[in-house]
Motif scaffolding. Structure first.
Motif, PDB file in Angstrom:
ATOM      1  N   GLU A  62       0.828  -1.204   0.000  1.00  0.00           N
ATOM      2  CA  GLU A  62       0.000   0.000   0.000  1.00  0.00           C
ATOM      3  C   GLU A  62       0.865   1.257   0.000  1.00  0.00           C
ATOM      4  OE1 GLU A  62      -3.641   2.057   2.569  1.00  0.00           O
ATOM      5  OE2 GLU A  62      -2.949   0.022   3.042  1.00  0.00           O
ATOM      6  N   LEU A  63       1.944   1.241   0.766  1.00  0.00           N
ATOM      7  CA  LEU A  63       2.853   2.387   0.787  1.00  0.00           C
ATOM      8  C   LEU A  63       3.505   2.589  -0.574  1.00  0.00           C
ATOM      9  CD1 LEU A  63       4.592   1.926   4.265  1.00  0.00           C
ATOM     10  CD2 LEU A  63       2.951   3.701   3.622  1.00  0.00           C
ATOM     11  N   ALA A  64       3.876   1.476  -1.231  1.00  0.00           N
ATOM     12  CA  ALA A  64       4.476   1.575  -2.564  1.00  0.00           C
ATOM     13  C   ALA A  64       3.491   2.174  -3.559  1.00  0.00           C
ATOM     14  CB  ALA A  64       4.938   0.193  -3.031  1.00  0.00           C
ATOM     15  N   GLU A  65       2.220   1.802  -3.442  1.00  0.00           N
ATOM     16  CA  GLU A  65       1.198   2.349  -4.335  1.00  0.00           C
ATOM     17  C   GLU A  65       1.024   3.850  -4.111  1.00  0.00           C
ATOM     18  OE1 GLU A  65      -3.549   1.657  -5.431  1.00  0.00           O
ATOM     19  OE2 GLU A  65      -2.543   0.357  -3.971  1.00  0.00           O
ATOM     20  N   LEU A  66       1.026   4.255  -2.847  1.00  0.00           N
ATOM     21  CA  LEU A  66       0.920   5.680  -2.543  1.00  0.00           C
ATOM     22  C   LEU A  66       2.131   6.443  -3.076  1.00  0.00           C
ATOM     23  CD1 LEU A  66      -0.408   5.567   1.139  1.00  0.00           C
ATOM     24  CD2 LEU A  66      -1.651   6.386  -0.872  1.00  0.00           C
ATOM     25  N   ALA A  67       3.326   5.879  -2.881  1.00  0.00           N
ATOM     26  CA  ALA A  67       4.541   6.553  -3.336  1.00  0.00           C
ATOM     27  C   ALA A  67       4.561   6.687  -4.851  1.00  0.00           C
ATOM     28  CB  ALA A  67       5.771   5.791  -2.850  1.00  0.00           C
ATOM     29  N   ALA A  68       3.988   5.706  -5.559  1.00  0.00           N
ATOM     30  CA  ALA A  68       3.994   5.735  -7.019  1.00  0.00           C
ATOM     31  C   ALA A  68       3.143   6.878  -7.573  1.00  0.00           C
ATOM     32  CB  ALA A  68       3.488   4.400  -7.573  1.00  0.00           C
ATOM     33  N   SER A  69       2.251   7.436  -6.756  1.00  0.00           N
ATOM     34  CA  SER A  69       1.413   8.537  -7.222  1.00  0.00           C
ATOM     35  C   SER A  69       2.147   9.871  -7.190  1.00  0.00           C
ATOM     36  CB  SER A  69       0.138   8.623  -6.372  1.00  0.00           C
ATOM     37  OG  SER A  69       0.448   8.949  -5.024  1.00  0.00           O
ATOM     38  N   ASN A  70       3.330   9.905  -6.552  1.00  0.00           N
ATOM     39  CA  ASN A  70       4.123  11.137  -6.523  1.00  0.00           C
ATOM     40  C   ASN A  70       4.693  11.428  -7.908  1.00  0.00           C
ATOM     41  OD1 ASN A  70       3.835  11.657  -3.753  1.00  0.00           O
ATOM     42  ND2 ASN A  70       5.529  10.294  -3.246  1.00  0.00           N
ATOM     43  N   THR A  71       4.778  12.691  -8.239  1.00  0.00           N
ATOM     44  CA  THR A  71       5.480  13.112  -9.447  1.00  0.00           C
ATOM     45  C   THR A  71       6.914  13.447  -9.061  1.00  0.00           C
ATOM     46  OG1 THR A  71       3.469  14.013 -10.438  1.00  0.00           O
ATOM     47  CG2 THR A  71       5.574  14.796 -11.311  1.00  0.00           C
ATOM     48  N   VAL A  72       7.843  12.625  -9.495  1.00  0.00           N
ATOM     49  CA  VAL A  72       9.254  12.834  -9.157  1.00  0.00           C
ATOM     50  C   VAL A  72       9.907  13.590 -10.299  1.00  0.00           C
ATOM     51  CG1 VAL A  72      11.432  11.741  -8.547  1.00  0.00           C
ATOM     52  CG2 VAL A  72       9.274  10.714  -7.811  1.00  0.00           C
ATOM     53  N   ALA A  73      10.215  14.849 -10.064  1.00  0.00           N
ATOM     54  CA  ALA A  73      10.796  15.709 -11.088  1.00  0.00           C
ATOM     55  C   ALA A  73      12.268  15.977 -10.786  1.00  0.00           C
ATOM     56  CB  ALA A  73      10.026  17.030 -11.165  1.00  0.00           C
ATOM     57  N   THR A  74      12.970  16.465 -11.773  1.00  0.00           N
ATOM     58  CA  THR A  74      14.369  16.858 -11.579  1.00  0.00           C
ATOM     59  C   THR A  74      14.407  18.293 -11.090  1.00  0.00           C
ATOM     60  OG1 THR A  74      15.127  15.377 -13.326  1.00  0.00           O
ATOM     61  CG2 THR A  74      16.600  17.170 -12.693  1.00  0.00           C
ATOM     62  N   SER A  75      14.978  18.514  -9.918  1.00  0.00           N
ATOM     63  CA  SER A  75      15.046  19.861  -9.357  1.00  0.00           C
ATOM     64  C   SER A  75      16.184  20.628  -9.997  1.00  0.00           C
ATOM     65  CB  SER A  75      15.255  19.796  -7.833  1.00  0.00           C
ATOM     66  OG  SER A  75      15.452  21.103  -7.309  1.00  0.00           O
ATOM     67  N   MET A  76      15.865  21.785 -10.543  1.00  0.00           N
ATOM     68  CA  MET A  76      16.879  22.648 -11.154  1.00  0.00           C
ATOM     69  C   MET A  76      16.970  23.990 -10.417  1.00  0.00           C
ATOM     70  SD  MET A  76      17.977  20.791 -13.709  1.00  0.00           S
ATOM     71  CE  MET A  76      18.783  21.896 -14.842  1.00  0.00           C
ATOM     72  N   PHE A 265      26.890  16.760   0.013  1.00  0.00           N
ATOM     73  CA  PHE A 265      27.900  15.741   0.258  1.00  0.00           C
ATOM     74  C   PHE A 265      27.224  14.383   0.475  1.00  0.00           C
ATOM     75  CE2 PHE A 265      32.057  18.013   1.651  1.00  0.00           C
ATOM     76  CZ  PHE A 265      32.017  18.783   0.507  1.00  0.00           C
ATOM     77  N   GLY A 266      26.521  13.917  -0.549  1.00  0.00           N
ATOM     78  CA  GLY A 266      25.981  12.572  -0.544  1.00  0.00           C
ATOM     79  C   GLY A 266      24.652  12.379   0.139  1.00  0.00           C
ATOM     80  N   VAL A 267      24.006  13.452   0.614  1.00  0.00           N
ATOM     81  CA  VAL A 267      22.722  13.318   1.309  1.00  0.00           C
ATOM     82  C   VAL A 267      21.588  13.535   0.300  1.00  0.00           C
ATOM     83  CG1 VAL A 267      21.239  14.197   3.145  1.00  0.00           C
ATOM     84  CG2 VAL A 267      23.726  14.148   3.458  1.00  0.00           C
ATOM     85  N   PRO A 268      20.692  12.558   0.118  1.00  0.00           N
ATOM     86  CA  PRO A 268      19.601  12.708  -0.858  1.00  0.00           C
ATOM     87  C   PRO A 268      18.730  13.923  -0.556  1.00  0.00           C
ATOM     88  CG  PRO A 268      19.775  10.429  -0.097  1.00  0.00           C
ATOM     89  CD  PRO A 268      20.667  11.238   0.788  1.00  0.00           C
ATOM     90  N   LEU A 269      18.075  14.446  -1.592  1.00  0.00           N
ATOM     91  CA  LEU A 269      17.227  15.618  -1.423  1.00  0.00           C
ATOM     92  C   LEU A 269      16.093  15.362  -0.436  1.00  0.00           C
ATOM     93  CD1 LEU A 269      16.987  17.096  -5.033  1.00  0.00           C
ATOM     94  CD2 LEU A 269      17.925  18.210  -3.013  1.00  0.00           C
ATOM     95  N   GLY A 270      15.507  14.179  -0.470  1.00  0.00           N
ATOM     96  CA  GLY A 270      14.476  13.848   0.516  1.00  0.00           C
ATOM     97  C   GLY A 270      13.281  14.774   0.514  1.00  0.00           C
ATOM     98  N   PHE A 271      12.855  15.235  -0.675  1.00  0.00           N
ATOM     99  CA  PHE A 271      11.687  16.126  -0.776  1.00  0.00           C
ATOM    100  C   PHE A 271      11.832  17.357   0.126  1.00  0.00           C
ATOM    101  CE2 PHE A 271      10.220  11.925  -2.024  1.00  0.00           C
ATOM    102  CZ  PHE A 271       9.650  12.200  -3.258  1.00  0.00           C
TER     103      PHE A 271
END
Length: 392
Positions: A62-76, A265-271
């Protein structure tokens, strides 16, 4: 008997719960709640309206299904938030290792030597890259580190004025937090274009600048810092640590305080977070430095030992006189950033910085914009810059 996921991870088992209820002198948790809570705030229906609990696999699906609804864009956008690659060795051995990802404040340093050593590496990395004497063991993020820098300048400065000058090229989120923190403290913030080298008229206790600025502009702040010091003000600079591998750090230009983030320094953006901020000062301001500070000492046998130093700054020691809250830190992400620097080494960090700068120059050239040559600044000196080796 096979225990369920909930049994393994949530609360005491039946025997432990029975002992707890016996000691408390009640027959059930409901009776305990009824005794402890006012009747007006107790929901009589309890959990009856909730759906039945799912299994571990059902919940993950269920969590994977919810996460799949996110729009993951490239931050510029940038502005202190940059996409980065986390080396798999750090993912596996830090971010997926409960010995690291459950780390919190080491209240008993004698049994947290590995964690303290890793935080000492973080402090050393920040101090060397910024050209400062002392750095703390991380802050919540860059904007709140800037706010802590503002109050530090106020405490440590000798000018009685309540005015603070900030560069108009500061990151917008940093400005917002500064204004929010300044209002209840009765501080007045004055924005100015510090790239001109000119400071506003009148008295002010401090100056905050950014290197590079929100516009991407790199300015030699040496003369501006000297002018501020002549007028009795202290100076804090938000420094991009990756950029500091190629340009002169604020500490070598005379700044009193450096603040910023170690996210790239290697830390993901994490929204948007969390990310480990930092704060570094000269030796003269070391006792004004908020947050935790790891020091090197010796144990009873004369061996090297790590400890939390200068704890008189903390809430649990000085209460209302404390300069910080010990919880305003990012232990895990500070460790990731420090290990990222150690993994790549000085040459590797420089190579990454040159690649990033090259991409920016290529985009600018492709857009047909005018290319402005940055000021010629001598490279950072010190152990981080001077160490040989590393992975590019």
């Amino acid at each position: 008997m096979t225990r369920s996921f909930a049994d393994r991870h949530i609360g005491p088992d039946r025997e432990e719960l029975a002992r707890i209820l016996d000691v408390a002198g009640v027959s059930s948790l409901d009776e305990l709640a009824a005794r402890a809570l006012p009747a007006s705030i107790i929901d009589g229906d309890g959990l009856a309206g909730l759906p039945a609990a799912g299994t571990e696999h059902e919940v993950l699906a269920e969590l994977a299904e919810l996460a799949a609804s996110n729009t993951v864009a490239t931050s510029m956008i940038g502005l202190g938030y940059y996409d980065t690659l986390t080396p798999p060795v750090l993912v596996r051995n830090l971010l997926e290792n409960p010995a690291w990802y459950t780390a919190y404040t080491p209240y008993q340093p004698e049994i947290s030597q590995g964690r303290l050593e890793a935080l000492l590496n973080f402090q050393t990395m920040v101090a060397e890259l910024t050209g400062m004497d002392v750095a703390n063991a991380s802050m919540l993020d860059e904007a709140t580190a800037a706010a802590e820098a503002m109050t530090l300048l106020r405490r440590a400065g000798k000018v009685k004025s309540a005015r603070l000058v900030i560069d108009s090229d500061l990151f917008p989120q940093t400005k917002t937090v500064l204004y929010t923190r300044a209002e209840p403290l009765g501080l007045e913030i004055v924005e100015a274009d510090l790239s001109t080298g000119e400071l506003p008229e009148g008295e002010f206790f401090g100056v905050l600048a950014q290197a590079p600025g929100a516009s991407g502009r790199v300015v030699d702040l040496t003369e501006l810092i000297a002018a501020a010091h002549e007028r009795g003000a202290l100076v804090a600079v938000g420094a991009d640590l990756l950029a500091m591998t190629l340009i002169t750090p604020p500490g070598e230009q005379g700044a009193d305080v450096c603040f910023g983030t170690t996210q790239r320094f290697g830390v993901p953006l994490g929204f948007g977070g969390p990310h480990a901020g930092y704060l570094a000062v000269r030796q003269a301001q070391a006792r004004q430095l908020p947050g935790r500070l790891v020091g090197v000492s010796v144990d009873a046998d004369g061996a090297v030992a790590y400890r939390l130093a200068l704890q008189t700054r903390e809430q649990h020691i000085r209460r209302e006189k404390a300069t910080s809250n010990i919880c305003t830190a990012q232990v895990l992400l500070a460790v990731v950033a420090a290990m990222y620097a150690s993994y790549h080494g000085a040459d590797g960090l420089r190579a990454i910085a040159r690649r990033v700068a090259g991409h920016a120059a290529a985009i600018a050239a492709g857009r047909g914009g005018a290319r402005v040559a940055p000021p010629v600044l001598r490279p950072v000196q010190g152990p981080v810059a001077g160490r040989a080796g590393g992975r590019g």
